[in-house]
Design a protein around this motif. Structure first.
Motif, PDB file in Angstrom:
ATOM      1  N   SER A  17       0.871  -1.165   0.000  1.00  0.00           N
ATOM      2  CA  SER A  17       0.000   0.000   0.000  1.00  0.00           C
ATOM      3  C   SER A  17       0.911   1.218   0.000  1.00  0.00           C
ATOM      4  CB  SER A  17      -0.896   0.005   1.239  1.00  0.00           C
ATOM      5  OG  SER A  17      -1.527   1.267   1.412  1.00  0.00           O
ATOM      6  N   HIS A  18       0.361   2.351  -0.364  1.00  0.00           N
ATOM      7  CA  HIS A  18       1.193   3.555  -0.425  1.00  0.00           C
ATOM      8  C   HIS A  18       0.702   4.644   0.527  1.00  0.00           C
ATOM      9  CE1 HIS A  18       2.285   1.376  -4.091  1.00  0.00           C
ATOM     10  NE2 HIS A  18       3.449   1.965  -3.964  1.00  0.00           N
ATOM     11  N   SER A  19      -0.017   4.247   1.572  1.00  0.00           N
ATOM     12  CA  SER A  19      -0.334   5.188   2.637  1.00  0.00           C
ATOM     13  C   SER A  19       0.940   5.491   3.424  1.00  0.00           C
ATOM     14  CB  SER A  19      -1.391   4.606   3.575  1.00  0.00           C
ATOM     15  OG  SER A  19      -0.839   3.564   4.359  1.00  0.00           O
ATOM     16  N   ASN A  20       0.971   6.617   4.109  1.00  0.00           N
ATOM     17  CA  ASN A  20       2.218   6.957   4.799  1.00  0.00           C
ATOM     18  C   ASN A  20       2.513   6.001   5.950  1.00  0.00           C
ATOM     19  OD1 ASN A  20       0.277   8.037   6.542  1.00  0.00           O
ATOM     20  ND2 ASN A  20       1.432   9.911   6.943  1.00  0.00           N
ATOM     21  N   GLN A  21       1.479   5.482   6.614  1.00  0.00           N
ATOM     22  CA  GLN A  21       1.737   4.559   7.723  1.00  0.00           C
ATOM     23  C   GLN A  21       2.216   3.192   7.237  1.00  0.00           C
ATOM     24  OE1 GLN A  21       1.896   5.197  10.944  1.00  0.00           O
ATOM     25  NE2 GLN A  21       1.294   7.330  10.721  1.00  0.00           N
ATOM     26  N   VAL A  22       1.655   2.684   6.148  1.00  0.00           N
ATOM     27  CA  VAL A  22       2.155   1.422   5.591  1.00  0.00           C
ATOM     28  C   VAL A  22       3.588   1.594   5.111  1.00  0.00           C
ATOM     29  CG1 VAL A  22       1.907  -0.252   3.718  1.00  0.00           C
ATOM     30  CG2 VAL A  22      -0.101   0.482   5.006  1.00  0.00           C
ATOM     31  N   LEU A  23       3.880   2.690   4.425  1.00  0.00           N
ATOM     32  CA  LEU A  23       5.249   2.932   3.962  1.00  0.00           C
ATOM     33  C   LEU A  23       6.212   3.069   5.144  1.00  0.00           C
ATOM     34  CD1 LEU A  23       4.529   5.412   1.057  1.00  0.00           C
ATOM     35  CD2 LEU A  23       5.458   3.109   0.818  1.00  0.00           C
ATOM     36  N   ARG A  24       5.771   3.665   6.229  1.00  0.00           N
ATOM     37  CA  ARG A  24       6.615   3.783   7.430  1.00  0.00           C
ATOM     38  C   ARG A  24       7.162   2.421   7.841  1.00  0.00           C
ATOM     39  NH1 ARG A  24       4.217   5.254  13.486  1.00  0.00           N
ATOM     40  NH2 ARG A  24       6.020   4.441  14.650  1.00  0.00           N
ATOM     41  N   TYR A  25       6.292   1.418   7.882  1.00  0.00           N
ATOM     42  CA  TYR A  25       6.718   0.099   8.357  1.00  0.00           C
ATOM     43  C   TYR A  25       7.343  -0.731   7.234  1.00  0.00           C
ATOM     44  CZ  TYR A  25       4.242   1.295  12.600  1.00  0.00           C
ATOM     45  OH  TYR A  25       3.838   1.920  13.754  1.00  0.00           O
ATOM     46  N   TRP A  26       6.789  -0.619   6.032  1.00  0.00           N
ATOM     47  CA  TRP A  26       7.317  -1.425   4.920  1.00  0.00           C
ATOM     48  C   TRP A  26       8.744  -0.995   4.563  1.00  0.00           C
ATOM     49  CZ3 TRP A  26       8.510  -0.545  -0.345  1.00  0.00           C
ATOM     50  CH2 TRP A  26       8.627  -1.692  -1.121  1.00  0.00           C
ATOM     51  N   GLY A  43      10.742   0.314   6.715  1.00  0.00           N
ATOM     52  CA  GLY A  43      11.568   0.198   7.911  1.00  0.00           C
ATOM     53  C   GLY A  43      12.123   1.534   8.372  1.00  0.00           C
ATOM     54  N   LEU A  44      11.318   2.582   8.264  1.00  0.00           N
ATOM     55  CA  LEU A  44      11.798   3.913   8.635  1.00  0.00           C
ATOM     56  C   LEU A  44      12.059   3.974  10.139  1.00  0.00           C
ATOM     57  CD1 LEU A  44       9.333   6.082   6.516  1.00  0.00           C
ATOM     58  CD2 LEU A  44      11.658   5.360   5.917  1.00  0.00           C
ATOM     59  N   VAL A  45      13.178   4.576  10.486  1.00  0.00           N
ATOM     60  CA  VAL A  45      13.542   4.736  11.893  1.00  0.00           C
ATOM     61  C   VAL A  45      13.040   6.101  12.349  1.00  0.00           C
ATOM     62  CG1 VAL A  45      15.417   4.818  13.562  1.00  0.00           C
ATOM     63  CG2 VAL A  45      15.559   3.260  11.601  1.00  0.00           C
ATOM     64  N   VAL A  46      11.978   6.090  13.130  1.00  0.00           N
ATOM     65  CA  VAL A  46      11.361   7.327  13.603  1.00  0.00           C
ATOM     66  C   VAL A  46      11.306   7.295  15.128  1.00  0.00           C
ATOM     67  CG1 VAL A  46       9.949   7.486  11.513  1.00  0.00           C
ATOM     68  CG2 VAL A  46       9.003   6.426  13.568  1.00  0.00           C
ATOM     69  N   ASP A  47      11.232   8.479  15.706  1.00  0.00           N
ATOM     70  CA  ASP A  47      10.996   8.582  17.142  1.00  0.00           C
ATOM     71  C   ASP A  47       9.523   8.254  17.380  1.00  0.00           C
ATOM     72  OD1 ASP A  47      10.262   9.532  19.701  1.00  0.00           O
ATOM     73  OD2 ASP A  47      11.867  11.017  19.695  1.00  0.00           O
ATOM     74  N   VAL A  78       6.130  11.591   9.891  1.00  0.00           N
ATOM     75  CA  VAL A  78       6.294  10.333   9.151  1.00  0.00           C
ATOM     76  C   VAL A  78       6.525  10.613   7.668  1.00  0.00           C
ATOM     77  CG1 VAL A  78       5.125   8.219   8.407  1.00  0.00           C
ATOM     78  CG2 VAL A  78       5.010   8.936  10.811  1.00  0.00           C
ATOM     79  N   THR A  79       5.760  11.536   7.103  1.00  0.00           N
ATOM     80  CA  THR A  79       5.922  11.877   5.690  1.00  0.00           C
ATOM     81  C   THR A  79       7.308  12.450   5.417  1.00  0.00           C
ATOM     82  OG1 THR A  79       3.551  12.240   5.405  1.00  0.00           O
ATOM     83  CG2 THR A  79       5.002  13.287   3.808  1.00  0.00           C
ATOM     84  N   ALA A  80       7.858  13.206   6.365  1.00  0.00           N
ATOM     85  CA  ALA A  80       9.211  13.753   6.201  1.00  0.00           C
ATOM     86  C   ALA A  80      10.228  12.627   6.052  1.00  0.00           C
ATOM     87  CB  ALA A  80       9.567  14.637   7.391  1.00  0.00           C
ATOM     88  N   HIS A  81      10.054  11.543   6.789  1.00  0.00           N
ATOM     89  CA  HIS A  81      10.970  10.404   6.672  1.00  0.00           C
ATOM     90  C   HIS A  81      10.812   9.687   5.328  1.00  0.00           C
ATOM     91  CE1 HIS A  81      11.503  11.055  10.980  1.00  0.00           C
ATOM     92  NE2 HIS A  81      12.579  10.296  10.899  1.00  0.00           N
ATOM     93  N   ILE A  82       9.576   9.642   4.803  1.00  0.00           N
ATOM     94  CA  ILE A  82       9.372   9.064   3.478  1.00  0.00           C
ATOM     95  C   ILE A  82      10.086   9.904   2.427  1.00  0.00           C
ATOM     96  CG2 ILE A  82       7.651   8.524   1.704  1.00  0.00           C
ATOM     97  CD1 ILE A  82       5.681   7.956   4.040  1.00  0.00           C
ATOM     98  N   LEU A  83       9.967  11.219   2.530  1.00  0.00           N
ATOM     99  CA  LEU A  83      10.666  12.109   1.593  1.00  0.00           C
ATOM    100  C   LEU A  83      12.173  11.885   1.654  1.00  0.00           C
ATOM    101  CD1 LEU A  83      10.661  14.627  -0.340  1.00  0.00           C
ATOM    102  CD2 LEU A  83      11.064  15.979   1.731  1.00  0.00           C
TER     103      LEU A  83
END
Length: 228
Positions: free
Chosen positions: A120-129, A131-135, A151-156
């Motif tokens: 999926s391309h939602s920001n939350q699915v992309l966060r986990y798919w 493997g973004l390292v976020v606080d 979260v979107t900033a980490h995707i960018l």
């Protein structure tokens, strides 16, 4: 400096009288690969909060009592003269805020191009798919403007770090239709666009009543085949 933004609202852009109730933003320095903590502010939408919207973000009329005017909140986004505004599905944010002449990047459209295989391309699915390292404290809760912008900033940043697209590329992709990896309707639902018969693509473009984004995808793949 790149400014990622996110809005919570009283409804969808097509809903009569829908307005912003929370503005969030998060600044990104791509040269230093750094993301600043997100900021957010509640703003007065000028209407009572519908139950359907409150069920998404849990912002109540009581929370908004004494909130600043929306135009004051939106002005905060232009402070510092960002080079770009960025949002996930930026079409939504742009329906409420044109951007004061600053160009936009849509991380949803960028993700479709860079990671078509994502489930999926939602920001939350992309966060986990991805493997973004976020606080986790800054990234929660979802459906609030500050955490979603963070979260979107980490995707960018991850998109930029792939080396597969410049900011100019991303802005160009963002100005066009979303390039969908799979068909989402009809007898070819779930198939890769590359596997759809050419005559079906031609039917979509020339005879169907599909929306402009779907027709643009079919046209893209017809052109891609004719060039190969």
């Amino acid at each position: 400096m790149i400014r990622v933004v996110d809005f919570e609202t009283t409804g969808m852009p097509e809903d009569d009288g829908a307005a912003i109730c929370e503005i969030g933003w998060c600044d990104v320095d791509l040269d230093r690969a750094s993301i600043l903590p997100p900021e957010s502010v509640l703003v007065d939408p000028g209407i009572k909060m519908p139950a359907q919207a409150q069920a998404v973000h849990h912002i109540s009329d009581e929370d908004l009592a004494g909130a600043i005017p929306c135009d004051v909140g939106l002005h905060k986004l232009t402070i510092g003269e960002p080079e770009y505004f960025v949002a996930h599905n930026a079409k939504f944010e742009q329906a409420f805020f044109a951007g004061a002449g600053i160009p936009w990047i849509c991380t949803y459209k960028v993700a479709l191009r860079l990671w078509p295989e994502a489930p999926s391309h939602s920001n939350q699915v992309l966060r986990y798919w991805l493997g973004l390292v976020v606080d986790p404290e800054l990234a929660m809760p979802p459906h609030r403007a500050g955490p979603d912008a963070y979260v979107t900033a980490h995707i960018l940043l991850r998109a930029f770090e792939t080396g597969k697209a410049t900011l100019d590329d991303m802005a160009r992709w963002s100005s066009g239709p979303p390039l969908l990896p799979r068909v989402t309707f009809g007898k070819h639902r779930g198939a890769d666009w590359d596997d759809v018969p050419a005559d079906y693509l031609e039917w979509i473009v020339f005879k169907s009543e599909m929306d402009n984004d779907i027709k643009a995808n079919a046209r893209h793949h017809l052109k891609k085949r004719s060039a190969s």
